[in-house]
Design an enzyme around this catalytic site. Structure first.
Site, PDB file in Angstrom:
ATOM      1  N   GLN A 107       0.849  -1.195   0.000  1.00 43.50           N
ATOM      2  CA  GLN A 107       0.000   0.000   0.000  1.00 43.50           C
ATOM      3  C   GLN A 107       0.879   1.238   0.000  1.00 43.50           C
ATOM      4  O   GLN A 107       1.551   1.530   0.999  1.00 43.50           O
ATOM      5  CB  GLN A 107      -0.881  -0.025   1.249  1.00 43.50           C
ATOM      6  CG  GLN A 107      -1.850   1.127   1.361  1.00 43.50           C
ATOM      7  CD  GLN A 107      -2.661   1.052   2.648  1.00 43.50           C
ATOM      8  OE1 GLN A 107      -2.272   0.368   3.590  1.00 43.50           O
ATOM      9  NE2 GLN A 107      -3.771   1.735   2.693  1.00 43.50           N
ATOM     10  N   SER A 110       1.051   6.363   2.652  1.00 42.28           N
ATOM     11  CA  SER A 110       1.690   7.337   3.551  1.00 42.28           C
ATOM     12  C   SER A 110       2.912   7.975   2.900  1.00 42.28           C
ATOM     13  O   SER A 110       3.642   7.339   2.137  1.00 42.28           O
ATOM     14  CB  SER A 110       2.147   6.651   4.839  1.00 42.28           C
ATOM     15  OG  SER A 110       1.072   6.056   5.496  1.00 42.28           O
ATOM     16  N   SER A 142       4.856  -1.222   4.011  1.00 40.00           N
ATOM     17  CA  SER A 142       5.095  -2.592   4.473  1.00 40.00           C
ATOM     18  C   SER A 142       5.168  -3.523   3.263  1.00 40.00           C
ATOM     19  O   SER A 142       4.338  -3.419   2.354  1.00 40.00           O
ATOM     20  CB  SER A 142       3.953  -3.062   5.382  1.00 40.00           C
ATOM     21  OG  SER A 142       3.722  -2.150   6.416  1.00 40.00           O
ATOM     22  N   GLU A 225     -10.689  -2.940   5.640  1.00 42.10           N
ATOM     23  CA  GLU A 225      -9.759  -3.784   6.374  1.00 42.10           C
ATOM     24  C   GLU A 225     -10.482  -5.100   6.614  1.00 42.10           C
ATOM     25  O   GLU A 225     -11.700  -5.146   6.799  1.00 42.10           O
ATOM     26  CB  GLU A 225      -9.363  -3.121   7.686  1.00 42.10           C
ATOM     27  CG  GLU A 225      -8.510  -1.908   7.441  1.00 42.10           C
ATOM     28  CD  GLU A 225      -7.945  -1.301   8.710  1.00 42.10           C
ATOM     29  OE1 GLU A 225      -7.682  -0.108   8.698  1.00 42.10           O
ATOM     30  OE2 GLU A 225      -7.786  -2.032   9.690  1.00 42.10           O
TER      31      GLU A 225
END
Ligand SMILES: Cc1cc2nc3c(=O)[nH]c(=O)nc-3n(C[C@H](O)[C@H](O)[C@H](O)COP(=O)(O)OP(=O)(O)OC[C@H]3O[C@@H](n4cnc5c(N)ncnc54)[C@H](O)[C@@H]3O)c2cc1C
Length: 389
Positions: A107, A110, A142, A225
């Protein structure tokens, strides 16, 4: 709490058992093709399963000791967004390998200046013929170093207000111009990365949804999620549960130290509260009611609970715990030491504890809106959608 799981002769339960008898050690692809990886997704990717059907499938897989393929961001975040807004070609190309964990996803959201306030992002994508040219920097990505694809949000209209002019892309992680630099955690592990994007060319067909409408899709991602209706460990589903730890301590003769006994009682109380909150959420889902504000409360409590469980695990090891910890109680030294250090991340990832408290203040206590919030849906609200699942 007001529900019971269907009995052993329920036809849906029998169907799973028969399938498992024919596939005693299923591969990720077999599980994906059967719809058992994300049963709540629509067919053909899932089984359009309601909450009871999902719980029942979870129950049968657990009984047969069958684990689902692991691709947390792919299955939990990216896949549902592609189900929601992907083109038929994108769905056909990406969903099955993603469910089977044959292709791992990360992802790319950020940035150094855009975390809690994600819409502040500065990465830009400029259209050039049938490609987009992307420049910018992402951080805390991540699994970027072993992912095949990333979900990427980038600014495509710099003149539009902050929450407008963002687009959502599928980014092949082997595209020229992508540089992945590891960030080694204090645990010693390498999970995160910095990702630098320099003139990265992404095919136009990798745009998901409409140009400049990516913020709405980012909210879908954050709101998807993984629906986890089963119990989990203290580290976002991993690590020991409070019950595991207390059972271990009991089996070794109990806890004599009065202050440790207080800590043990505290984690037991927290675990019970979390169990009851989860059952309330499941009951609401089964009754077709949207989750209430308990979801935000659960996130704050669960993250801090994870830290308390891992701290108790360390403390129970006495002075051994200062070094690595774990062996004294028969736990795995490395995993407990890692878990204790990693637990600090729980109150940061997926929306920080402070941001969750903003949500509780606004939505539960009806206090005034976050002072930093701008018009439109804020990061705080987006995260509220995320934890409401
Ligand atoms: C384990 C882990 C995995 C992650 N994986 C990914 C990933 O794969 N991809 C990705 O894109 N990101 C990932 N992240 C990043 C994560 O989403 C951000 O760390 C998080 O959103 C917080 O952003 P930040 O680190 O920039 O902190 P900031 O937003 O800069 O916050 C700094 C401090 O200010 C506080 N603060 C900020 N805004 C407010 C406010 N409005 N009110 C009160 N306090 C506030 C915060 O609580 C925090 O204490 C991961 C993070 C962790 C810990």
């Amino acid at each position: 709490m007001d529900f019971e799981l269907p009995p052993a002769d329920d036809p849906r339960r029998r169907a799973v058992r028969e399938w498992l008898a024919a596939h005693p050690s299923p591969t990720g692809r077999e599980l994906a093709e059967a719809g058992y990886v994300a049963p709540h997704w629509p067919r053909p990717w899932g089984l359009a399963a309601d909450p009871v059907h999902q719980l029942l499938i979870d129950d049968e897989l657990k009984r047969a000791r069958v684990s689902r393929p692991s691709n947390q961001i792919g299955i939990g975040w990216a896949g549902p967004t592609l189900v929601h807004a992907g083109t038929p070609e994108q769905q056909e190309r990406y969903l099955l390998p993603l469910l089977a964990a044959e292709e791992i996803w990360c992802q790319l959201f950020s940035e150094p200046g855009a975390g809690s306030d994600l819409a502040n992002l500065g990465t830009k994508a400029v259209r050039d013929g049938d490609e987009w040219v992307v420049n910018g920097q992402k951080i805390w990505t991540s699994m970027a170093h072993f992912s095949q694809f990333g979900i990427l949000i980038a600014r495509t209209n710099p003149d539009a207000p902050k929450h407008k002019g963002i687009s959502y892309f599928i980014c092949p992680m082997d595209a020229p111009g992508i540089e992945i630099r590891p960030i080694v955690e204090m645990t010693g592990a390498h999970l995160f990365n910095e990702v630098f994007l320099t003139d990265v060319r992404i095919p136009a067909e990798n745009l998901v949804g409409a140009e400049n409408e990516g913020w709405g899709l980012a909210k879908v991602t954050l709101g998807n999620e993984r629906v986890s209706l089963s119990g989990g460990g203290a580290l976002w589903g991993l690590g020991p549960t409070a019950d595991d730890l207390l059972a271990l301590a009991r089996s070794l003769g109990g806890i004599a130290d009065p202050s440790l006994r207080q800590q043990a009682a505290q984690v037991h109380i927290e675990a019970e509260i979390l169990r009851l909150i989860r059952l309330r959420t499941v009951t609401a889902a089964i009754a077709g009611r949207p989750p209430g504000p308990e979801a935000s409360v659960r996130k704050v409590l669960a993250d801090e609970h994870g830290q308390h469980v891992m701290a108790l695990a360390k403390d129970l090891c006495g002075t051994d715990g200062l070094l690595t910890g774990g062996e004294a109680l028969g736990g795995s030294a490395e995993s407990w030491h890692y878990g204790y250090l990693f637990s600090q991340a729980l109150t940061i990832g997926g929306g920080t504890g402070d941001v969750q408290r903003n949500i509780i203040a606004e939505r539960v206590l009806d206090l005034p809106h976050d002072l930093d919030a701008e018009a439109g849906l804020t990061w705080t609200e987006a995260r509220h959608a995320a934890v409401s699942r």
